[in-house]
Scaffold this motif. Structure first.
Motif, PDB file in Angstrom:
ATOM      1  N   VAL A 643       0.632  -1.203  -0.084  1.00 26.50           N
ATOM      2  CA  VAL A 643       0.025   0.043   0.071  1.00 26.50           C
ATOM      3  C   VAL A 643       0.803   1.188  -0.078  1.00 26.50           C
ATOM      4  O   VAL A 643       0.656   2.184  -0.978  1.00 26.50           O
ATOM      5  CB  VAL A 643      -0.894  -0.113   1.361  1.00 26.50           C
ATOM      6  N   LEU A 644       1.890   1.076   0.951  1.00 28.67           N
ATOM      7  CA  LEU A 644       2.738   2.538   1.019  1.00 28.67           C
ATOM      8  C   LEU A 644       3.555   2.741  -0.546  1.00 28.67           C
ATOM      9  O   LEU A 644       3.662   3.526  -0.985  1.00 28.67           O
ATOM     10  CB  LEU A 644       3.762   2.298   2.167  1.00 28.67           C
ATOM     11  N   ALA A 645       4.048   1.476  -1.131  1.00 30.13           N
ATOM     12  CA  ALA A 645       4.827   1.848  -2.423  1.00 30.13           C
ATOM     13  C   ALA A 645       3.585   2.115  -3.360  1.00 30.13           C
ATOM     14  O   ALA A 645       4.246   3.045  -4.267  1.00 30.13           O
ATOM     15  CB  ALA A 645       5.316   0.521  -2.812  1.00 30.13           C
ATOM     16  N   TRP A 646       2.522   1.679  -3.460  1.00 32.33           N
ATOM     17  CA  TRP A 646       1.686   2.129  -4.442  1.00 32.33           C
ATOM     18  C   TRP A 646       1.329   3.503  -4.353  1.00 32.33           C
ATOM     19  O   TRP A 646       1.218   4.217  -5.428  1.00 32.33           O
ATOM     20  CB  TRP A 646       0.334   1.257  -4.367  1.00 32.33           C
ATOM     21  N   VAL A 647       0.999   4.300  -3.079  1.00 27.00           N
ATOM     22  CA  VAL A 647       0.601   5.383  -2.952  1.00 27.00           C
ATOM     23  C   VAL A 647       1.930   6.357  -3.296  1.00 27.00           C
ATOM     24  O   VAL A 647       1.475   7.383  -3.981  1.00 27.00           O
ATOM     25  CB  VAL A 647       0.338   5.517  -1.467  1.00 27.00           C
ATOM     26  N   LEU A 648       3.121   6.050  -2.821  1.00 24.88           N
ATOM     27  CA  LEU A 648       4.204   7.058  -3.192  1.00 24.88           C
ATOM     28  C   LEU A 648       4.596   6.810  -4.706  1.00 24.88           C
ATOM     29  O   LEU A 648       4.920   8.057  -5.223  1.00 24.88           O
ATOM     30  CB  LEU A 648       5.370   6.430  -2.554  1.00 24.88           C
ATOM     31  N   ALA A 649       4.347   5.858  -5.316  1.00 22.01           N
ATOM     32  CA  ALA A 649       4.527   5.495  -6.914  1.00 22.01           C
ATOM     33  C   ALA A 649       3.496   6.268  -7.464  1.00 22.01           C
ATOM     34  O   ALA A 649       3.899   7.229  -8.558  1.00 22.01           O
ATOM     35  CB  ALA A 649       4.424   4.048  -7.156  1.00 22.01           C
ATOM     36  N   VAL A 650       2.331   6.329  -6.968  1.00 23.69           N
ATOM     37  CA  VAL A 650       1.178   7.342  -7.731  1.00 23.69           C
ATOM     38  C   VAL A 650       1.530   8.640  -7.596  1.00 23.69           C
ATOM     39  O   VAL A 650       1.272   9.679  -8.578  1.00 23.69           O
ATOM     40  CB  VAL A 650      -0.155   6.744  -7.247  1.00 23.69           C
ATOM     41  N   ILE A 651       2.047   9.105  -6.357  1.00 25.55           N
ATOM     42  CA  ILE A 651       2.206  10.437  -5.997  1.00 25.55           C
ATOM     43  C   ILE A 651       3.533  11.014  -7.013  1.00 25.55           C
ATOM     44  O   ILE A 651       3.155  11.904  -7.470  1.00 25.55           O
ATOM     45  CB  ILE A 651       2.752  10.766  -4.708  1.00 25.55           C
ATOM     46  N   VAL A 652       4.248  10.196  -7.126  1.00 24.23           N
ATOM     47  CA  VAL A 652       5.663  10.626  -7.886  1.00 24.23           C
ATOM     48  C   VAL A 652       5.008  10.726  -9.491  1.00 24.23           C
ATOM     49  O   VAL A 652       5.545  11.954 -10.173  1.00 24.23           O
ATOM     50  CB  VAL A 652       6.692   9.296  -7.919  1.00 24.23           C
ATOM     51  N   TYR A 653       4.342   9.783  -9.844  1.00 24.43           N
ATOM     52  CA  TYR A 653       3.990   9.776 -11.370  1.00 24.43           C
ATOM     53  C   TYR A 653       2.822  11.153 -11.503  1.00 24.43           C
ATOM     54  O   TYR A 653       3.118  11.847 -12.413  1.00 24.43           O
ATOM     55  CB  TYR A 653       3.126   8.636 -11.732  1.00 24.43           C
TER      56      TYR A 653
END
Length: 661
Positions: A643-653
Motif C-alpha cells: 500500500v505504501l509503495a503504491w501510494v508513493l509511486a502514484v504520487i511521484v507519477y
C-alpha cells in the motif's frame, strides 16, 4: 569427531579465528528450531578431524536474546569437548566477564587471548602465565588476523580435550552460597535439562528461561517467592561478585600505562564519528561506493558476462536445432530459461563489485561506526543506533537483516526493526535498479543508485517513527556498542564475504528464478494457438487483469504487472520476467532497449519507487512469521509495504505529470 565451540564478545576476533582454523571447510545453516545463523567448519590435526562451531557473539550468557540462549544451550546441552573463549586483549576486563560465566557452567575452557598486537600498541602488558594460573585454564596469546599463535592454540586445545574440565569453585559470599545450596537441594528431585548448581545460580539471577522451567515446581516457586517477599534480590550482588573477581585477576595479571595511549583509531574517529562530519562523511563514502560500482562493474566488467550469455544462447540454440528439438523446447530454453535467468545474471559483475566494497567497509570496522553515527537519527525516530546494524545487514539480504534483530533486547525495538528492514535494498533488487538505470540514467548511475538506497533508509526511518508513536509505544533501550579498532581488510575475508553473497545470488537465479520463469513461460505460451508472450496468453490475461491497479502510477502494462507479481516470489524474478515477456530477451542491451520502448523516464522512476518499497519476497515473509511467531504480522508485512509503495509511486507519477515531466 571431537567438537570445539568458539565463544566470545562481538568484535573479539572470534570469526577471524574461525576462518583461520577451518579455511574453506565451513558451511552455514540455522540452529534447529531457530533462525539464528549457525557456522560450522572443520580442520585436521595429526590425522584427526575436529569440528568447530562458531557460536553467536555475545557479552554474557543470560536469556535476554536468542543469541545468548543459543550459545549457552550449545555449551550446556551440546556438551562440546572444549570451549575456546576468544578474549580481546585490549578490553580484557569486559571480556573476562563472559569467561567467568563459562567457568560457572563447568565448561572445558581454553582462553585465546586475541589481538595481542593491538594491546602492545596501547602498551598493555598481560602475563599469560599469571592469567592462566588465576583462571585455572590454559591461556594462549594469538593474533588471529596474522595467523600467529594458531599452532600453539591447536596443540593446547587438543591437549585440553583429553582432560576433564577443572572444577573451579566460585564464592559469591556466604549468604548467596547458602541460597545456591538450598535451591540445589530443592532441585535434586526434579528432571532438569541443566546442572542443578548452575540452575540454582541462574534462578537467583531471575533468569527468564530458568523461571519458566520451574514454573510447575511448587517447592522451588515457594522458596523464590519467600525470598522476593522478604525483598531479597541477589541478581546485582552476583554481577558485582563476578566483576570483583575479574578486577582482582586483572590487577594481578594486567599492567596498563598511567595515561591512556591515543591510538590511530582514536585520531581517525575524532573526524569520522564527530557530530559535525560523521553523517556527511558516511553519505560521501556510500556515494563513492555506488559510483565505483558502476565504473568498475558496468564500464569495465559489464560486457563480459553479457557476451558470454549471448554466445551461450547461440551455441545452445544451434545444438537444439541440430538435434531436431521441437519448437516449444527451443523456445523454453532460449526465450524462457536463458532469456529469463540470463537477464538476471548479466548484472553479476555489478553486484560482485558492490559487495566487494561493502565487505571492505565491514572488515575495516567502519560499518560499526555507521551504527554509532546513526544513533542520533535513530533516537529521533524512537529507536537506537544498534537497530541500524540490522538495517545494514539488510543491504545484503533482508532475511539475515531481520534475523539480526535478535540482538535487540527491547521487544519494541525489535518489532519495529523487523517491520522496516524490507525497505533496505537487498542484493536481489539490484538487477531491477541497474536495468532501469542503464535505460534512462546511464550517465548518472552511481548517483541514482545512491538516491534509491537513501530513499529506502528515509522511508524506514519515517515508518519507524510512525510505529513508535502508534503500534509500539514505549521507551527505547539504551545503546551500548563497542567500536572495534580500524584494521586493514583481510583479502581472504573480503573475497570470502563477497563470494558468499554473490554465490547465493547465482544459486537463487538457478533455482528460485528458474522455477518462477518456467511456470510463467508455460502461462505465456498457453492456451495453444495464441501468439507466445502476447496479451492473449494466460500470463497476458493475468497481467491485463492486474494492470489497471498500476495505471495511476504510470506503468499499467501487463508486462510490468506480471513482473511485479513474480517479484513477490523473489525480487530477481522482476528482471527475469521482463526479459522473458519481451520475447525472450537475454542480453542486457536488448532488455534495456525493450524497457526504453515501454516506459518513460517518469514512469521508470515511479516503477523504481514501487520495486524499492513494495511487498518483500516470500522468504522474508516466512522469516517474519518465524521471528514474530504470528501469521498476523506476516500478513501485515505483505499488505502495508504494498500500500505504501503504491501510494508513493502514484504520487511521484501524478505530481511529475503535473510538472510536465
Amino acid at each position: 569427531m571431537q567438537t570445539i565451540a568458539l565463544v566470545g564478545n562481538p568484535n573479539s576476533g572470534k570469526t577471524t579465528l574461525f576462518n583461520v582454523l577451518t579455511g574453506s571447510n565451513q558451511h552455514v545453516g540455522n540452529w534447529p528450531g531457530v533462525t539464528v545463523e549457525k557456522k560450522e567448519g572443520s580442520f585436521k590435526h595429526k590425522g584427526a578431524v575436529y569440528n568447530v562451531v562458531d557460536l553467536p557473539g555475545t557479552y554474557s550468557l543470560g536469556a535476554y536474546s536468542e543469541d545468548e540462549l543459543v550459545a549457552r544451550d550449545f555449551i550446556v546441552k551440546g556438551k562440546p569437548d572444549v570451549v575456546i573463549n576468544v578474549v580481546d586483549a585490549t578490553n580484557i576486563e569486559r571480556n573476562l566477564y563472559l569467561t567467568t560465566q563459562l567457568l560457572e557452567m563447568g565448561a572445558n575452557v581454553i582462553v585465546a587471548l586475541n589481538m595481542m598486537d593491538e594491546a602492545e600498541l596501547k602498551k598493555i602488558k598481560i602475563s599469560t602465565e599469571a592469567l592462566s594460573e588465576a583462571l585455572g585454564v590454559p591461556v594462549i596469546s594469538t593474533i588471529a588476523a596474522r595467523k600467529k599463535g594458531i599452532g600453539e592454540l591447536i596443540e593446547s586445545t587438543v591437549e585440553v580435550i583429553s582432560q576433564k574440565p577443572k572444577q573451579i569453585v566460585f564464592t559469591y559470599g556466604n549468604e548467596i552460597d547458602n541460597e545456591i545450596l538450598n535451591l540445589r537441594d530443592l532441585l535434586k528431585e526434579e528432571s532438569l535439562p541443566y546442572p542443578t548448581g548452575w540452575m540454582a545460580l541462574k534462578l537467583l539471577e531471575s533468569d527468564p528461561e530458568m523461571m519458566s522451567i520451574v514454573d510447575g515446581m511448587n517447592t522451588v516457586k515457594e522458596h523464590l517467592h519467600t525470598l522476593k517477599s522478604n525483598n531479597v534480590d541477589y541478581e546485582l550482588d552476583i554481577v558485582d561478585k563476578r566483576y570483583a573477581y575479574v578486577n582482582g585477576i586483572t590487577k594481578r595479571c594486567v599492567e596498563k600505562p598511567a595515561e591512556e595511549i591515543v591510538t590511530t583509531t582514536d585520531k581517525i574517529d575524532k573526524v569520522l564519528t564527530s557530530r559535525l562530519f560523521g553523517l556527511p562523511i558516511f553519505g560521501l563514502i556510500m556515494y563513492l561506493v555506488f559510483q565505483l560500482t558502476f565504473v568498475i562493474g558496468s564500464d569495465f566488467l559489464g560486457g563480459y558476462v553479457e557476451t558470454a550469455i549471448e554466445y551461450f544462447g547461440v551455441v545452445v540454440e544451434g545444438l537444439l536445432v541440430s538435434l531436431g528439438s521441437p519448437d516449444w523446447l527451443v523456445s523454453f530454453v532460449i526465450e524462457g530459461f536463458i532469456g529469463g535467468v540470463g537477464a538476471v545474471l548479466v548484472f553479476v559483475p555489478l553486484i560482485m563489485v558492490l559487495y566487494f566494497f561493502l565487505a571492505i567497509l565491514e572488515d575495516t570496522g567502519y560499518m560499526a561506526r555507521a551504527a554509532y553515527i546513526m544513533d542520533g537519527v535513530m533516537r529521533a525516530v524512537g529507536l537506537h543506533g544498534k537497530t541500524f546494524i540490522s538495517m545494514i545487514v539488510g543491504f545484503g539480504c533482508n532475511v539475515p537483516g531481520i534475523m539480526a534483530t535478535r540482538t535487540l533486547e527491547n521487544k519494541k525495538d525489535r518489532m519495529i526493526a523487523i517491520l522496516i528492514n524490507p525497505f533496505m535494498s537487498c542484493g536481489a533488487r539490484l538487477p531491477i535498479y541497474l536495468v532501469f538505470i542503464a535505460a534512462f540514467f546511464p550517465n548518472n548511475g552511481g548517483l541514482v543508485l545512491f538516491l534509491i538506497y537513501a530513499l529506502g533508509i528515509a522511508m524506514a526511518l519515517l515508518m519507524a517513527k510512525i510505529f513508535s508513536k502508534t503500534l509500539f509505544k514505549g521507551e527505547s533501550s539504551h545503546f551500548i556498542m563497542e567500536l572495534p579498532p580500524y584494521r586493514l581488510p583481510s583479502p581472504s575475508s573480503v573475497v570470502r564475504d563477497m563470494w558468499e553473497k554473490v554465490w547465493d545470488f547465482i544459486k537463487r537465479a538457478g533455482t528460485v528464478i528458474f522455477a518462477v520463469v518456467a511456470l510463467l513461460w508455460v502461462l505465456s505460451v498457453l492456451p495453444v494457438g495464441v501468439e507466445p508472450y502476447s496479451q492473449e496468453s494466460i500470463l497476458g490475461r493475468i497481467g491485463t487483469f492486474i494492470a489497471p491497479l498500476f495505471a495511476p502510477a504510470g506503468f499499467g502494462t501487463w508486462q510490468a504487472s506480471v513482473s511485479l507479481f513474480a517479484g513477490i516470489a523473489a525480487k530477481e524474478a522482476v528482471v527475469a520476467v521482463l526479459g522473458m515477456v519481451y520475447a525472450g530477451v537475454s542480453e542486457g542491451s536488448e532488455l534495456v532497449a525493450a524497457i526504453q520502448g515501454s516506459f518513460t523516464t517518469l514512469s521508470a522512476v515511479s516503477f523504481l519507487v514501487m520495486t524499492l518499497l513494495y511487498t518483500p519476497c516470500a522468504a522474508v515473509i516466512a522469516t517474519v512469521k518465524k521471528e514474530t511467531n504470528s501469521y498476523k504480522w506476516a500478513a501485515f508485512m505483505v499488505i502495508y509495504p504494498f500500500v505504501l509503495a503504491w501510494v508513493l509511486a502514484v504520487i511521484v507519477y501524478q505530481i511529475g505529470s503535473l510538472m510536465g515531466f
